[in-house]
Design a protein around this motif. Structure first.
Motif, PDB file in Angstrom:
ATOM      1  N   VAL A  88       0.702  -1.069  -0.099  1.00  0.00           N
ATOM      2  CA  VAL A  88       0.054   0.045   0.022  1.00  0.00           C
ATOM      3  C   VAL A  88       0.767   1.177   0.170  1.00  0.00           C
ATOM      4  CG1 VAL A  88      -2.021   1.264   1.110  1.00  0.00           C
ATOM      5  CG2 VAL A  88      -1.740  -1.236   0.982  1.00  0.00           C
ATOM      6  N   LEU A  89       0.634   2.128  -0.988  1.00  0.00           N
ATOM      7  CA  LEU A  89       1.445   3.296  -1.315  1.00  0.00           C
ATOM      8  C   LEU A  89       0.458   4.579  -0.530  1.00  0.00           C
ATOM      9  CD1 LEU A  89       3.566   5.169  -2.364  1.00  0.00           C
ATOM     10  CD2 LEU A  89       2.085   5.283  -4.240  1.00  0.00           C
ATOM     11  N   ASN A  90       1.108   5.158   0.179  1.00  0.00           N
ATOM     12  CA  ASN A  90       0.206   6.439   0.948  1.00  0.00           C
ATOM     13  C   ASN A  90       1.015   7.692   0.565  1.00  0.00           C
ATOM     14  OD1 ASN A  90      -1.361   8.041   2.493  1.00  0.00           O
ATOM     15  ND2 ASN A  90      -0.543   7.266   4.411  1.00  0.00           N
ATOM     16  N   LEU A  91       0.480   8.437  -0.476  1.00  0.00           N
ATOM     17  CA  LEU A  91       0.973   9.639  -0.734  1.00  0.00           C
ATOM     18  C   LEU A  91       0.322  10.709  -0.070  1.00  0.00           C
ATOM     19  CD1 LEU A  91       0.847   9.508  -4.630  1.00  0.00           C
ATOM     20  CD2 LEU A  91       2.932   9.248  -3.004  1.00  0.00           C
ATOM     21  N   GLY A  92      -0.483  10.579   1.287  1.00  0.00           N
ATOM     22  CA  GLY A  92      -1.092  11.148   2.236  1.00  0.00           C
ATOM     23  C   GLY A  92      -0.060  11.582   3.364  1.00  0.00           C
ATOM     24  N   VAL A  93       1.131  11.136   3.422  1.00  0.00           N
ATOM     25  CA  VAL A  93       1.780  11.366   4.333  1.00  0.00           C
ATOM     26  C   VAL A  93       2.063  12.629   4.959  1.00  0.00           C
ATOM     27  CG1 VAL A  93       3.980  10.784   5.483  1.00  0.00           C
ATOM     28  CG2 VAL A  93       3.262   9.295   4.043  1.00  0.00           C
ATOM     29  N   ASP A  94       2.178  13.673   4.095  1.00  0.00           N
ATOM     30  CA  ASP A  94       2.480  14.684   4.445  1.00  0.00           C
ATOM     31  C   ASP A  94       0.990  15.390   5.185  1.00  0.00           C
ATOM     32  OD1 ASP A  94       4.644  17.143   3.854  1.00  0.00           O
ATOM     33  OD2 ASP A  94       2.756  18.238   3.324  1.00  0.00           O
ATOM     34  N   GLY A  95      -0.162  15.213   4.600  1.00  0.00           N
ATOM     35  CA  GLY A  95      -1.508  15.637   5.436  1.00  0.00           C
ATOM     36  C   GLY A  95      -1.523  15.237   6.518  1.00  0.00           C
ATOM     37  N   GLY A 112       6.197  19.743   2.395  1.00  0.00           N
ATOM     38  CA  GLY A 112       6.435  18.697   1.373  1.00  0.00           C
ATOM     39  C   GLY A 112       7.321  17.564   2.096  1.00  0.00           C
ATOM     40  N   MET A 113       7.542  17.510   3.321  1.00  0.00           N
ATOM     41  CA  MET A 113       8.240  16.653   4.228  1.00  0.00           C
ATOM     42  C   MET A 113       7.823  15.150   3.876  1.00  0.00           C
ATOM     43  SD  MET A 113       9.496  18.544   7.752  1.00  0.00           S
ATOM     44  CE  MET A 113      10.344  17.109   8.155  1.00  0.00           C
ATOM     45  N   GLY A 114       6.502  15.174   4.020  1.00  0.00           N
ATOM     46  CA  GLY A 114       5.699  13.772   3.816  1.00  0.00           C
ATOM     47  C   GLY A 114       6.218  13.331   2.455  1.00  0.00           C
TER      48      GLY A 114
END
Length: 337
Positions: free
Chosen positions: A61-68, A252-254
């Motif tokens: 599972v890829l999570n591009l919402g880490v930053d949020g 953008g750290m996430g």
């Protein structure tokens, strides 16, 4: 020589002399120690978020919402600190916020089989907007907060501060805990049944399912770990690194944390190396700007150096190492991937 050329030549000499002085100031033991100490503190937030994301990605599972999630965790910790004055309460709130977002993201991607990239961007946008809304409604004006105390504040001999350079090792307990995540997660993934299940569902979910491993339950657990740590990373960023909350403070750290997972080849030790490299470059650039070595357009260009280093490292490293085979692929029992 014309007056204009003479003036230009004098200005060039002055700039060169200033830069030379700045470089000599940078290459002193005290400045280098401060640079490394700052890099260690900055690396903690990247490391926590990236190690957590590596667990989720190992399950497919890829999570591009880490930053949020980091932004929501940062605000939760910041507001809790304002209300209670207790940074550990703030950290617990950050962990709780991350856990809630993990359940939401797991439901969207595992239960509803939604496309992971789009879902992650949705989580990011939600975290970006909602954290700003909460800040405007509940706080309004950025107020500085005091974070965690150094672990050795009471044990460092007062008269030997300049000799021992305590900044290099006198970090708060959460910084040390962040680095302890590396062996802990390594053991989890490689030496436990749950960790072996994570790797199995990330590579061959159909085979894992045929052997009685619950793909959905395993991915739920991995996503929950990843998002909980992302919330903790945001809390550490607000409480330990910046001491304040502002709109889009992660900057953008996430997304960098997601990139560090690829840089580290989905292994915590590799993620640690990437986090330290990125943070050390960032810290060095900040020191160069502070010392006046870089200014104007040069400072703006070098501000992109950490991201450039990360991209170059990704190009060099990731083409040699394959991602988990089922990464970004929703699992449906009986369906071929």
């Amino acid at each position: 020589m014309t007056p204009s050329l003479a003036a230009l030549d004098i200005a060039t000499v002055e700039v060169f002399a200033q830069a030379r002085s700045g470089w000599s100031g940078f290459f002193t033991l005290a400045t280098l120690v401060v640079t490394v100490a700052s890099a260690i503190r900055l690396a903690a937030a990247y490391l926590i978020a990236a190690v957590g994301e590596s667990v989720g990605q190992r399950s497919g599972v890829l999570n591009l919402g880490v930053d949020g999630v980091m932004l929501l965790g940062a605000f939760g910790a910041y507001y809790t600190m304002l209300q209670t004055g207790q940074p550990w309460y703030g950290l617990l709130v950050g962990l709780g916020v991350g856990s809630v977002m993990g359940l939401v993201y797991a439901f969207i991607t595992v239960t509803l089989h939604a496309e992971q990239g789009i879902s992650g961007i949705g989580i990011y946008l939600f975290g970006l907007g909602f954290s700003d809304l909460l800040f405007r409604q509940l706080v309004g004006t950025p107020l500085p907060i005091r974070g965690f105390d150094g672990l050795f504040d009471s044990t460092v001999p007062e008269g030997r501060l300049d000799i021992e350079y305590p900044d290099l090792y006198n970090h708060s307990l959460v910084i040390y805990l962040a680095f302890l995540l590396v062996p802990a997660v390594t053991l989890l993934v490689n030496r436990t049944t749950f960790g072996l299940n994570i790797r199995a569902v990330g590579d061959t979910p159909q085979a894992a399912d045929s052997l009685g491993v619950s793909v959905a339950r395993t991915r739920y657990g991995a996503i929950l770990i990843g998002n909980t740590l992302a919330g903790a990373a945001g809390a550490v960023l607000a409480l330990e690194t910046t001491g304040i909350f502002i709109q889009n403070m992660t900057n953008g750290m996430g997304f960098i944390a997601v990139a560090l997972v690829y840089f580290g080849a989905w292994r915590p030790l590799g993620v640690l190396a990437g986090s330290l490299l990125f943070s050390l470059v960032t810290s060095a650039v900040l020191q160069w700007q502070t010392l006046g070595i870089l200014s104007g357009a040069a400072a703006q260009l070098t501000a992109m150096a950490p991201a450039a280093v990360t991209i170059i490292a990704l190009v060099v490293v990731t083409h040699r190492i394959g991602a988990p085979s089922a990464l970004t692929r929703p699992f449906r029992r009986g369906a071929e991937h």
